[in-house]
Motif scaffolding. Structure first.
Motif, PDB file in Angstrom:
ATOM      1  N   HIS A  59      23.386  20.725 168.783  1.00  0.00           N
ATOM      2  CA  HIS A  59      23.519  19.933 169.998  1.00  0.00           C
ATOM      3  C   HIS A  59      24.936  20.087 170.565  1.00  0.00           C
ATOM      4  CE1 HIS A  59      23.789  16.345 172.596  1.00  0.00           C
ATOM      5  NE2 HIS A  59      22.476  16.466 172.696  1.00  0.00           N
ATOM      6  N   LYS A  60      25.021  20.442 171.856  1.00  0.00           N
ATOM      7  CA  LYS A  60      26.329  20.724 172.456  1.00  0.00           C
ATOM      8  C   LYS A  60      27.236  19.507 172.475  1.00  0.00           C
ATOM      9  CE  LYS A  60      24.753  24.480 175.465  1.00  0.00           C
ATOM     10  NZ  LYS A  60      24.602  24.939 176.878  1.00  0.00           N
ATOM     11  N   GLY A  61      26.656  18.333 172.667  1.00  0.00           N
ATOM     12  CA  GLY A  61      27.472  17.134 172.768  1.00  0.00           C
ATOM     13  C   GLY A  61      27.961  16.603 171.438  1.00  0.00           C
ATOM     14  N   SER A  62      27.021  16.452 170.488  1.00  0.00           N
ATOM     15  CA  SER A  62      27.366  15.798 169.215  1.00  0.00           C
ATOM     16  C   SER A  62      27.688  16.774 168.094  1.00  0.00           C
ATOM     17  CB  SER A  62      26.203  14.904 168.769  1.00  0.00           C
ATOM     18  OG  SER A  62      25.053  15.701 168.482  1.00  0.00           O
ATOM     19  N   GLY A  63      27.256  18.023 168.258  1.00  0.00           N
ATOM     20  CA  GLY A  63      27.448  18.992 167.185  1.00  0.00           C
ATOM     21  C   GLY A  63      26.414  18.896 166.089  1.00  0.00           C
ATOM     22  N   THR A  64      25.433  18.020 166.258  1.00  0.00           N
ATOM     23  CA  THR A  64      24.380  17.831 165.251  1.00  0.00           C
ATOM     24  C   THR A  64      23.442  19.039 165.237  1.00  0.00           C
ATOM     25  OG1 THR A  64      24.448  15.446 165.615  1.00  0.00           O
ATOM     26  CG2 THR A  64      22.491  16.332 164.511  1.00  0.00           C
ATOM     27  N   LYS A  65      23.111  19.487 164.037  1.00  0.00           N
ATOM     28  CA  LYS A  65      22.163  20.597 163.893  1.00  0.00           C
ATOM     29  C   LYS A  65      20.737  20.045 163.886  1.00  0.00           C
ATOM     30  CE  LYS A  65      25.268  23.705 161.366  1.00  0.00           C
ATOM     31  NZ  LYS A  65      25.374  24.665 162.489  1.00  0.00           N
ATOM     32  N   TYR A  66      19.819  20.781 164.505  1.00  0.00           N
ATOM     33  CA  TYR A  66      18.410  20.373 164.536  1.00  0.00           C
ATOM     34  C   TYR A  66      17.545  21.630 164.614  1.00  0.00           C
ATOM     35  CZ  TYR A  66      18.584  21.324 169.593  1.00  0.00           C
ATOM     36  OH  TYR A  66      18.728  21.925 170.815  1.00  0.00           O
ATOM     37  N   ASN A  67      16.274  21.470 164.312  1.00  0.00           N
ATOM     38  CA  ASN A  67      15.327  22.585 164.371  1.00  0.00           C
ATOM     39  C   ASN A  67      14.515  22.512 165.660  1.00  0.00           C
ATOM     40  OD1 ASN A  67      15.947  23.911 161.966  1.00  0.00           O
ATOM     41  ND2 ASN A  67      14.690  22.495 160.774  1.00  0.00           N
ATOM     42  N   TYR A  68      14.545  23.582 166.433  1.00  0.00           N
ATOM     43  CA  TYR A  68      13.733  23.699 167.639  1.00  0.00           C
ATOM     44  C   TYR A  68      12.464  24.464 167.265  1.00  0.00           C
ATOM     45  CZ  TYR A  68      12.111  25.368 172.178  1.00  0.00           C
ATOM     46  OH  TYR A  68      11.335  25.660 173.277  1.00  0.00           O
ATOM     47  N   ALA A  69      11.301  23.827 167.443  1.00  0.00           N
ATOM     48  CA  ALA A  69      10.038  24.431 167.002  1.00  0.00           C
ATOM     49  C   ALA A  69       9.133  24.744 168.193  1.00  0.00           C
ATOM     50  CB  ALA A  69       9.321  23.503 166.041  1.00  0.00           C
ATOM     51  N   GLU A  70       8.413  25.844 168.098  1.00  0.00           N
ATOM     52  CA  GLU A  70       7.407  26.238 169.081  1.00  0.00           C
ATOM     53  C   GLU A  70       6.123  26.614 168.360  1.00  0.00           C
ATOM     54  OE1 GLU A  70       9.966  28.242 172.732  1.00  0.00           O
ATOM     55  OE2 GLU A  70       9.266  29.518 171.093  1.00  0.00           O
ATOM     56  N   GLY A  71       5.010  26.201 168.905  1.00  0.00           N
ATOM     57  CA  GLY A  71       3.722  26.557 168.329  1.00  0.00           C
ATOM     58  C   GLY A  71       3.264  27.938 168.762  1.00  0.00           C
ATOM     59  N   LYS A  72       2.220  28.425 168.131  1.00  0.00           N
ATOM     60  CA  LYS A  72       1.687  29.741 168.446  1.00  0.00           C
ATOM     61  C   LYS A  72       0.885  29.700 169.741  1.00  0.00           C
ATOM     62  CE  LYS A  72      -1.138  33.451 166.431  1.00  0.00           C
ATOM     63  NZ  LYS A  72      -1.972  33.843 165.269  1.00  0.00           N
TER      64      LYS A  72
END
Length: 339
Positions: A228-241
């Protein structure tokens, strides 16, 4: 007699993330107030509007507030209002394009006595144009007696999902809403019905074998770590098939404005024919929306429009067969009103 409009959808569109959908306060959504000003000025017999179905859920922190304000402010001008979320494919067209149609009718003597369910399911303009299955359906009522400024601050504050279902009727300060089921066409069209022969497809529309893996990756399921650009928190961005290739035996997915161009994309259509894998041509996109062949090919002065621009136009267009169905009923009503 009739005001027709399709105010910009960018502030409501599902293509936006929940947090970036700004609704009536967005730069595009504010055009609603200009539509209302025209209604106040001209007092047309009928108003016919269109938008993305996300409109009924906008904004993200007050689900349904924007639509409540539209119903309230238009109703205050003396109109009864029908709405319906419509999937073009359910009425036989070869594209799964989902939009909300809104039809407002200037209230006449006796209109207030109509049964809201009868209007929604059978007697209304939308019900006659786009038939529904005859089912016994539960009706919800949403009272909108507060002024627009009060609705702005209080409507569904922290209330979760929008109270507006896929069909409804607003009159005298009350929205009557029902979850309806379309009467599906007996002989629906599918993507395969609108394709041109392989022999007429230019080379640039065919996918080279070495680029096929790029398309497959973008269409496939994935989970990507982001920061995240603001907080620096890492997260997983998921997309389905997604389907790859798009099935020719089904209606197509919704055409988006980025459909054109040769670069691989998750959202562009890819089909497989005897000739191999390829993108859709502008003429095929026109057919998915019901336009005549090569409708977007050139300007009035004869100069050609680029294929990418033509695709952009079709991503912004309507399935015109649906508009024709509603327009036919409206034209009949206008003739009755003026006779």
């Amino acid at each position: 007699d009739l005001l027709v409009g399709g105010f910009p959808c960018q502030d409501y569109s599902v293509a936006k993330t929940l947090n970036s959908s700004k609704g009536l306060k967005g730069k595009k959504g504010v055009l609603w107030w200009e539509i209302l000003r025209l209604v106040q000025l001209r007092k047309p017999q009928f108003v016919f509007l269109e938008n993305v179905d996300r409109l009924l859920k906008s904004p993200s922190n007050q689900r349904g507030r924007d639509f409540a304000i539209m119903l309230k402010t238009l109703g205050d001008e003396g109109y009864a209002i029908e709405w319906r979320i419509v999937n073009a494919a359910e009425y036989g067209f070869p594209q799964r394009r989902i939009r909300v149609f809104i039809v407002a009718t200037r209230i006449k003597r006796g209109t207030s006595n109509l049964d809201p369910q009868e209007v929604i399911l059978k007697k209304g303009i939308l019900a006659r144009a786009l038939p529904l299955e005859k089912l016994k359906l539960a009706e919800d009522e949403i009272e909108l007696h507060d002024t627009a400024d009060v609705l702005t601050s209080k409507f569904n504050k922290g209330g979760g999902k929008s109270p507006f279902l896929n069909a409804g009727y607003f009159i005298n300060g009350v929205a009557h809403t029902i979850k309806t089921v379309a009467k599906v066409a007996d002989t629906p069209m599918v993507l395969g019905d609108i394709l041109v022969p392989d022999s007429q497809v230019p080379d640039e529309y065919w996918i080279e074998g070495k680029r096929l893996k790029e398309w497959q990756y973008l269409k496939g399921a994935k989970s990507i770590e982001r920061t995240h650009k603001g907080s620096g928190t890492k997260y997983n961005y998921a997309e389905g098939k997604m389907a790859f290739p798009d099935l020719l035996t089904n209606p197509s997915r919704t055409i988006l404005t980025g459909e054109g161009g040769t670069s691989p994309s998750r959202f562009k259509h890819i089909i497989q024919t005897k000739g191999g894998y390829r993108r859709l041509m502008p003429i095929e996109l026109e057919r998915l929306n019901g336009f005549p062949d090569n409708w977007t090919q050139s300007l009035e002065d004869g100069s050609l429009i680029s294929d990418a621009r033509r695709a952009f136009f079709m991503g912004n267009a309507l399935v015109i067969g649906l508009i024709q169905k509603v327009g036919t009923v409206l034209a009949s009503e206008i003739r009755k009103t003026n006779s």
